[in-house]
Design an enzyme around this catalytic site. Structure first.
Site, PDB file in Angstrom:
ATOM      1  N   SER A 142      14.772  22.530 -16.001  1.00  0.00           N
ATOM      2  CA  SER A 142      15.008  22.884 -17.401  1.00  0.00           C
ATOM      3  C   SER A 142      16.277  22.235 -17.934  1.00  0.00           C
ATOM      4  CB  SER A 142      15.137  24.407 -17.527  1.00  0.00           C
ATOM      5  OG  SER A 142      15.577  24.777 -18.813  1.00  0.00           O
ATOM      6  N   TYR A 167      18.672  32.320 -15.654  1.00  0.00           N
ATOM      7  CA  TYR A 167      17.500  31.440 -15.675  1.00  0.00           C
ATOM      8  C   TYR A 167      17.892  30.013 -15.307  1.00  0.00           C
ATOM      9  CZ  TYR A 167      13.890  28.401 -17.608  1.00  0.00           C
ATOM     10  OH  TYR A 167      12.944  27.416 -17.761  1.00  0.00           O
TER      11      TYR A 167
END
Length: 350
Positions: A142, A167
């Site tokens: 990501s 995350y």
């Protein structure tokens, strides 16, 4: 090729499975169908792939009635025994891991879900590849892992040691875990750092859907950092083209890698990290205006401060992906938002 696609009922996983099937590959899709967002959207995606959600039971393979080469299994990545059994039975040629507990902001509320799915689950993927002899693994990282870094465009040569959300930290851990398995067991691992993917069948918790739904129902949209933000919005079809190239051409060791001056994006092991984005950041207010144009309706705006765990801007340097795979995004924001809004109206307002 016989390809395992994890998270195949998710946004990117659904589009990838569909494209691979149209290309003639055999696809085994898995997903735990959790309720992080509306499960009916996941069921609708599976229906597009020929899977009747009413027949889904845990760890039971269902064959598609649309694509002969597609099967779906409801399965949690963190289920060690069932994941091991899946790899033992199927003899995959390649794996693309897109399953994860997603969402930067939700990681502030439910951190344990991220470690279970994104760390333990990814370990089970790596172990499945190792024990069954799968040498080709692509996986989702990501743009969030760039964290506090303000040097832009974000480059894979930048160090990513300062994440601002759990995350992002779990995605960073995936890259490190992948490198260790590439080094120890020769598994060809390629991580793709996705930059703000949008398009038809997108997630309800992401900005395009949140904005479209709020505007359509006369609710105010939340505009964080008082609108002073930008994102490298990337249309789903452009993303899928890049993912497929990575699957078809797995990583090799970098012959120019220097252990005395180690760059983070490659290795003496068969390991690569790429940014995959549009390389054309869009101001948040311009993005909102484009949605307004295609909906034919102005947004009510609630301007708010920056949220914890978020970043002001993202901007992908995709030179390495372009040089290696001739990756060239071709969808303009206007075209992409137009396609998204067309789908949104058909799905939610018909």
């Amino acid at each position: 090729m016989k390809i395992l696609v994890t998270g195949s009922a998710g946004f990117i996983g659904f589009h990838l499975a569909k494209k691979l099937l149209e290309m003639g590959h055999e696809v085994v899709g898995i997903d735990n169908l959790n309720d992080y967002y509306d499960v009916s959207l996941k069921h609708a995606r599976l229906a597009e792939l020929g899977i009747d959600h009413k027949q889904i039971k845990a760890y039971q393979a269902l064959r598609s009635d649309t694509f002969e080469e597609h099967r779906f299994i409801k399965l949690d990545l963190e289920n060690k025994e069932e994941m091991a059994s899946l790899f033992d039975k199927e003899a995959f040629d390649a794996v693309c891991n897109l399953a994860a507990q997603a969402g930067v902001r939700y990681s502030l509320e439910n951190p344990h879900a991220y470690v279970s799915s994104n760390v333990v689950g990814f370990l089970n993927i790596l172990e499945g590849c190792r024990n069954s002899g799968v040498k080709n693994l692509a996986y989702a990282s990501s743009s969030s892992i760039y964290g506090l870094n303000q040097a832009q465009p974000f480059s894979t040569s930048h160090h990513t040691d300062h994440p601002v959300s759990l995350y992002a930290a779990t995605k960073k851990s995936n890259e490190m875990m992948a490198h260790s398995y590439a080094h120890l067991y020769g598994i060809q691992t390629t991580g793709l750092r996705f930059f703000t993917v949008y398009g038809p069948w997108g997630r309800p918790d992401m900005a395009p859907m949140l904005f479209a739904d709020a505007i359509s129902h006369d609710r105010a949209i939340k505009v964080f950092n008082h609108g002073e933000m930008s994102r490298d919005f990337t249309y789903i079809d452009d993303i899928i083209e890049g993912v497929i190239q990575v699957i078809l051409h797995p990583a090799d060791p970098d012959p120019s890698w220097d252990a005395k001056n180690p760059l983070p994006q490659s290795s003496s092991a068969p390991y690569r990290i790429y940014n995959i984005g549009n390389s054309e950041p869009v101001a948040l207010m311009e993005f909102i205006e484009t949605i307004e144009k295609h909906l034919g309706k102005k947004a009510k705006k609630n301007f708010l401060p920056m949220q914890d765990g978020d970043v002001v801007s993202t901007y992908a340097d995709t030179q390495a992906l372009t040089e290696t795979f001739n990756y060239t995004p071709s969808t303009s924001l206007n075209e992409g938002i137009g396609s998204f809004i067309q789908w949104y109206k058909a799905y939610y307002q018909s």
